[in-house]
Write a protein that holds these residues in place. Structure first.
Motif, short mmCIF file in Angstrom:
data_model
loop_
_atom_site.label_atom_id
_atom_site.label_comp_id
_atom_site.label_asym_id
_atom_site.label_seq_id
_atom_site.Cartn_x
_atom_site.Cartn_y
_atom_site.Cartn_z
N PRO A 184 75.21 61.63 -17.42
CA PRO A 184 75.10 60.77 -18.60
C PRO A 184 75.83 61.30 -19.83
O PRO A 184 76.40 60.53 -20.60
CB PRO A 184 73.59 60.68 -18.84
N VAL A 185 75.82 62.61 -20.04
CA VAL A 185 76.46 63.16 -21.23
C VAL A 185 77.96 62.90 -21.21
O VAL A 185 78.55 62.44 -22.20
CB VAL A 185 76.18 64.67 -21.37
N ALA A 186 78.59 63.21 -20.09
CA ALA A 186 80.03 62.99 -19.98
C ALA A 186 80.38 61.52 -20.15
O ALA A 186 81.36 61.18 -20.81
CB ALA A 186 80.54 63.51 -18.63
N MET A 187 79.58 60.64 -19.57
CA MET A 187 79.87 59.21 -19.66
C MET A 187 79.64 58.68 -21.07
O MET A 187 80.39 57.82 -21.55
CB MET A 187 79.03 58.42 -18.65
N GLY A 274 84.14 75.96 -21.43
CA GLY A 274 83.57 74.65 -21.16
C GLY A 274 83.77 73.69 -22.31
O GLY A 274 84.16 72.53 -22.13
N VAL A 275 83.52 74.15 -23.53
CA VAL A 275 83.68 73.31 -24.72
C VAL A 275 85.15 72.94 -24.92
O VAL A 275 85.49 71.79 -25.22
CB VAL A 275 83.12 74.03 -25.96
N ALA A 276 86.03 73.92 -24.74
CA ALA A 276 87.46 73.65 -24.88
C ALA A 276 87.94 72.64 -23.85
O ALA A 276 88.72 71.73 -24.16
CB ALA A 276 88.24 74.95 -24.76
N GLY A 277 87.45 72.78 -22.61
CA GLY A 277 87.84 71.84 -21.56
C GLY A 277 87.41 70.42 -21.89
O GLY A 277 88.14 69.46 -21.65
N ALA A 278 86.21 70.29 -22.49
CA ALA A 278 85.72 68.97 -22.87
C ALA A 278 86.58 68.38 -23.99
O ALA A 278 86.90 67.18 -23.98
CB ALA A 278 84.27 69.05 -23.31
N TRP A 279 86.93 69.20 -24.98
CA TRP A 279 87.76 68.70 -26.09
C TRP A 279 89.15 68.30 -25.58
O TRP A 279 89.70 67.28 -25.97
CB TRP A 279 87.87 69.75 -27.19
N ILE A 280 89.70 69.11 -24.69
CA ILE A 280 90.98 68.75 -24.09
C ILE A 280 90.85 67.43 -23.33
O ILE A 280 91.73 66.57 -23.38
CB ILE A 280 91.48 69.88 -23.17
N ASN A 443 91.14 60.41 -32.43
CA ASN A 443 90.74 60.97 -31.15
C ASN A 443 90.46 62.46 -31.24
O ASN A 443 89.44 62.95 -30.74
CB ASN A 443 91.85 60.68 -30.13
N LEU A 444 91.35 63.19 -31.90
CA LEU A 444 91.18 64.64 -32.03
C LEU A 444 89.92 64.99 -32.80
O LEU A 444 89.14 65.86 -32.40
CB LEU A 444 92.40 65.25 -32.72
N ALA A 445 89.73 64.32 -33.94
CA ALA A 445 88.57 64.63 -34.78
C ALA A 445 87.27 64.27 -34.08
O ALA A 445 86.31 65.06 -34.06
CB ALA A 445 88.69 63.88 -36.11
N LEU A 446 87.22 63.09 -33.49
CA LEU A 446 86.00 62.64 -32.81
C LEU A 446 85.69 63.53 -31.61
O LEU A 446 84.54 63.94 -31.41
CB LEU A 446 86.17 61.19 -32.37
N GLY A 447 86.72 63.83 -30.82
CA GLY A 447 86.51 64.69 -29.66
C GLY A 447 86.02 66.07 -30.04
O GLY A 447 85.18 66.66 -29.35
N PHE A 448 86.52 66.59 -31.14
CA PHE A 448 86.10 67.93 -31.60
C PHE A 448 84.63 67.91 -31.98
O PHE A 448 83.85 68.80 -31.57
CB PHE A 448 86.95 68.36 -32.80
N VAL A 449 84.21 66.92 -32.74
CA VAL A 449 82.81 66.85 -33.18
C VAL A 449 81.88 66.68 -31.99
O VAL A 449 80.85 67.37 -31.87
CB VAL A 449 82.62 65.69 -34.18
N LEU A 450 82.23 65.80 -31.06
CA LEU A 450 81.37 65.55 -29.90
C LEU A 450 81.29 66.78 -28.99
O LEU A 450 80.22 67.10 -28.46
CB LEU A 450 81.88 64.35 -29.12
N THR A 452 82.07 70.10 -29.71
CA THR A 452 81.65 71.38 -30.31
C THR A 452 80.36 71.29 -31.10
O THR A 452 79.81 72.33 -31.48
CB THR A 452 82.75 71.92 -31.24
N ARG A 453 79.88 70.09 -31.37
CA ARG A 453 78.67 69.94 -32.16
C ARG A 453 77.60 69.14 -31.41
O ARG A 453 76.52 69.64 -31.11
CB ARG A 453 78.99 69.26 -33.50
N VAL A 454 77.89 67.89 -31.12
CA VAL A 454 76.88 67.00 -30.55
C VAL A 454 76.46 67.43 -29.15
O VAL A 454 75.26 67.53 -28.83
CB VAL A 454 77.38 65.55 -30.54
N PHE A 455 77.42 67.66 -28.26
CA PHE A 455 77.12 67.97 -26.86
C PHE A 455 77.54 69.40 -26.48
O PHE A 455 77.79 69.67 -25.31
CB PHE A 455 77.84 66.97 -25.94
N GLU A 456 77.58 70.29 -27.43
CA GLU A 456 78.05 71.66 -27.16
C GLU A 456 77.20 72.34 -26.10
O GLU A 456 77.73 73.02 -25.20
CB GLU A 456 78.00 72.48 -28.46
#
Length: 464
Positions: A184-187, A274-280, A443-450, A452-456
């Protein structure tokens, strides 16, 4: 008269359902693709595979290695040529083109596509982003805008036929079970990124004066799965072929930039793998480019102070976020936007409203083929774990269909290039670039927040 009918300015001539099934390009793309998928499933169920005829080159680094591959595989390439020639030739014949004109033109098209595919498997191809569809487009544009495309080649340049066939085959690589495997988190993160990034690009493009179909193609290319997204939505909404070409060019341009930029920025911030892979995964626009970036960052683990996590966590998070999370949205966007195109964008001229019959007539049937292919593979892959799916189903069933899809897309983009004049781009100017750049920033800003912060917490545990 026929042109007015196709644009919705005159009532369509009613045809029988049977005539529609055998005289429409969309349906032929569906029949061909689902036929191949059906055969692949039958062979998989009996312990076999389409691997023999779905031939593709392997990685090679020098001419001797390439020659060593081709000599024993010549009969396989010949069989694949005959398969495509019969399938596409029969479809073209049913659509009113003589097979005697199609076949001589398809021979060089297949030959050049094979050369491009071999180039794409060169060991250094990924470094230069020489993906077969992109190279095919570039080569076609070069020929078309210099020496010109020979007229005798035109019968085989069936752009939409190849694209639609490739899109239905794409559905086979996206079973709905991927949603459950991603979690669910990834989706949820993928859904947020997909909707917000699409909206940013789409509405920016509209404000800049671009057509809705072009804006939708740009938006999906940036929000979902890059090149495949631009191809699928461009076909689903009826975008101009040069608009699809521009969208793909922008996707590749930014994908190349992100390969180098994202790992360096992640390193400077000291993000875990893991966090970097998600942001990428939320910020890259092409699977191949994103995988390269994730692998590069994973290589820092254990070698660069301050970077936590295992090397494989970066690729695992990227796969969940991009290859599964974002890519599966292509079916949703294709279905929704094709309905919007049929219901609203095609309502012109004498037509005051669109009835259910009108919507069905205008609705791109290959989108239904894509969804049916996805549902079919969902049923086949039911009961497998994600690990077993990758080990058993992908190599024997999915991979050969992916190879066939790459061939179809290569035919399509070679045909696009050979039928496109660069002067057609003059009216577009820099507006698509500005719209896409706005989407990149969002995209970059939103992906970073999600990430590194919301789903870190989730992404730090992705490999556990």
């Amino acid at each position: 008269m026929a042109n007015l009918e196709s644009r919705g300015l005159l009532p369509p001539v009613r045809e029988s359902l049977w005539t529609d099934f055998i005289r429409k390009e969309d349906w032929w793309a569906v029949w061909i693709s689902l036929g191949l998928i059906g055969v692949a499933i039958a062979k998989f169920a009996s312990g076999g595979s389409l691997q023999w005829i779905a031939v593709a080159p392997q990685k090679w680094s020098n001419a001797a290695e390439l020659a060593g591959q081709l000599r024993p595989q010549g009969i396989r390439y010949l069989a694949l040529f005959l398969l495509w020639a019969v399938l596409f030739g029969t479809g073209a014949w049913a659509l009113g083109l003589k097979f005697s004109k199609f076949l001589p033109a398809f021979v060089p098209l297949f030959g050049v596509a094979a050369l491009i595919y071999w180039l794409g498997l060169w060991a250094q191809a990924a470094h230069y982003n020489l993906e077969p569809p992109l190279v095919a487009l570039g080569l076609g544009l070069l020929v078309s805008n210099t020496v010109g495309t020979p007229r005798w080649l035109e019968p085989a340049l069936r752009v939409e036929f190849y694209i639609k066939t490739g899109i239905v085959l794409l559905g086979a690589s996206l079973p709905l079970t991927l949603l459950a495997w991603a979690g669910p988190v990834a989706m949820v993160q993928a859904a947020i990124v997909s909707v917000v990034t699409f909206s940013a690009i789409y509405f920016s493009a509209l404000r800049l004066g671009l057509e809705p179909r072009f804006a939708a193609t740009l938006g999906t290319g940036g929000a979902v799965c890059g090149v495949s997204g631009a191809i699928a939505i461009g076909g689903a909404v009826g975008a101009k072929k040069q608009d699809v070409s521009v969208a793909i060019s922008l996707v590749v341009l930014w994908a190349i930039a992100m390969i180098f930029a994202l790992p360096l920025v992640c390193r400077s911030l000291g993000l875990s793998t893991g966090v970097a892979g998600a942001w990428i995964g939320t910020s890259e626009f092409a699977d191949a480019a994103g995988l390269a970036a994730a692998q590069a960052y994973g290589g820092y683990a254990g070698h660069v102070a301050g970077i936590a996590g295992r090397p494989e966590d970066a690729v695992a998070a990227f796969t969940l976020m991009k290859v599964i999370g974002r890519d599966v949205w292509i079916g949703v966007w294709a279905f929704v936007l094709s309905l919007v195109a049929a219901r609203r964008w095609d309502r012109t001229g004498l037509q005051s409203h669109a009835s259910a019959r009108d919507i069905w007539r205008r609705f791109p049937k290959f989108v239904l083929g894509f969804l049916l292919a996805s549902v079919t593979l969902t049923v086949v892959s039911r009961g497998y774990t994600y690990g077993d799916y990758k080990k058993v189903v992908v190599p024997a069933l999915i991979a050969p269909l992916q190879v066939l899809r790459t061939w179809a897309f290569t035919f399509a983009f070679l045909s696009i290039g050979l039928t496109t004049r660069l002067r057609e781009f003059k009216s577009v100017g820099a507006r698509p670039f500005y719209a896409f750049a706005i989407g990149v920033c969002v995209n970059l800003a939103l992906g970073f927040v999600l990430s590194t912060r919301v789903f870190e917490g989730f992404w730090n545990r992705v490999g556990q």
